[in-house]
Design an enzyme around this catalytic site. Structure first.
Site, mmCIF file in Angstrom:
data_model
loop_
_atom_site.group_PDB
_atom_site.id
_atom_site.type_symbol
_atom_site.label_atom_id
_atom_site.label_comp_id
_atom_site.label_asym_id
_atom_site.label_seq_id
_atom_site.Cartn_x
_atom_site.Cartn_y
_atom_site.Cartn_z
ATOM 1 N N SER A 171 0.840 -1.193 0.000
ATOM 2 C CA SER A 171 0.000 0.000 0.000
ATOM 3 C C SER A 171 0.871 1.237 0.000
ATOM 4 O O SER A 171 1.994 1.229 0.527
ATOM 5 C CB SER A 171 -0.895 0.009 1.248
ATOM 6 O OG SER A 171 -1.470 1.294 1.442
ATOM 7 N N TYR A 218 -2.400 -1.007 9.867
ATOM 8 C CA TYR A 218 -2.449 -1.352 8.444
ATOM 9 C C TYR A 218 -1.078 -1.137 7.801
ATOM 10 O O TYR A 218 -0.547 -2.011 7.111
ATOM 11 C CB TYR A 218 -3.512 -0.519 7.739
ATOM 12 C CG TYR A 218 -3.641 -0.817 6.267
ATOM 13 C CD1 TYR A 218 -4.154 -2.033 5.836
ATOM 14 C CD2 TYR A 218 -3.237 0.113 5.304
ATOM 15 C CE1 TYR A 218 -4.265 -2.315 4.486
ATOM 16 C CE2 TYR A 218 -3.346 -0.165 3.954
ATOM 17 C CZ TYR A 218 -3.857 -1.386 3.543
ATOM 18 O OH TYR A 218 -3.956 -1.668 2.212
#
Length: 242
Positions: free
Chosen positions: A136, A149
């Site tokens: 990401s 995350y």
């Protein structure tokens, strides 16, 4: 001249293939000629429809449970060429509010399961194979609420780099793709419309990415032209991070 099917004869396993980027990857790899097995968790109707449209083979999987690993590799036990670790979850939680359960769930699904998927794949992968892990843009752009995350994806990036060294002697490449702001259900679930507008203004190409944009980068890494790229993190974000 006929169209060159760059992945003809190759076998791919894609996790989280029923929706979003994973779905686009299944569509692209099958169109490039690969036999594709893909996993899904709860989106059975979408998985069945995708299988009918592409000829790919769906397998149900719960990445919170490592005991499901043998089932997803069973269809490729005769040999694997491409593993795409795409499935993951995201939720925003300030560090001041995270729980042990939050940590265990996110790190298990986003880091532990993909790591053991790589381990399971190693003896099945043919020499010259490909492993592509989805990370990401959050690992390059830390943002409030994204601590767990970002940590889960940063850990997977390090596993990728080490795996590229370990598997290099077999000409197996291992790379990361880090999507930018890509228009998926997941993106919309953790961002406000204003946040999405801001993402567009931050992006050099001035739009949200599409799943197909990211799938094209993954297909490149899976294909013959990327044989000399390994241990890298390709930011597929239209210039979100430069």
């Amino acid at each position: 001249m006929g169209m060159t099917v760059s992945l003809a004869g190759k076998v791919a396993l894609v996790t989280g293939g029923s929706r979003g980027i994973g779905r686009a990857v299944v569509e692209r790899l099958t169109s490039d000629g690969a036999r594709v097995v893909f996993t899904y968790h709860s989106a059975e109707a979408e998985a069945t429809k995708l299988a009918e449209e592409t000829g790919a083979e769906p397998v149900r999987c719960d990445q919170a449970d490592l005991d499901t690993l043998p089932a997803i590799f069973a269809p490729v036990r005769d040999g694997l060429d491409i593993l795409v670790n795409n499935a993951g979850i995201a939720f925003a939680r300030p560090i001041a509010e995270i729980t042990v359960d939050d940590f265990d769930r996110l790190l298990t699904i986003n880091t532990k399961f993909p790591t053991f998927a790589i381990r399971t794949a190693i003896p099945l992968l043919r020499d010259g194979g490909r492993i592509i892990n989805l990370s990401s843009i959050n690992t390059a752009l830390p943002s409030p609420g994204a601590g767990l995350y970002s940590a889960s994806k940063a850990a997977l990036e390090q596993i990728t780099r080490v795996a590229s060294r370990e598997l290099g002697p077999r000409r197996i490449t291992v790379n990361t793709v880090s999507p930018g702001a890509t228009d998926t259900d997941m993106l919309r679930s953790v961002n406000t419309p204003e946040g999405l507008d801001r993402a567009v203004t931050f992006t050099a190409l001035q739009r949200l990415g599409t799943p197909a944009d990211v799938a094209a980068v993954i297909a490149f890494l899976a294909g013959p032209d990327a044989a000399w790229i390994t241990g890298q993190n390709l930011h597929a974000g239209g210039g979100y991070v430069i």
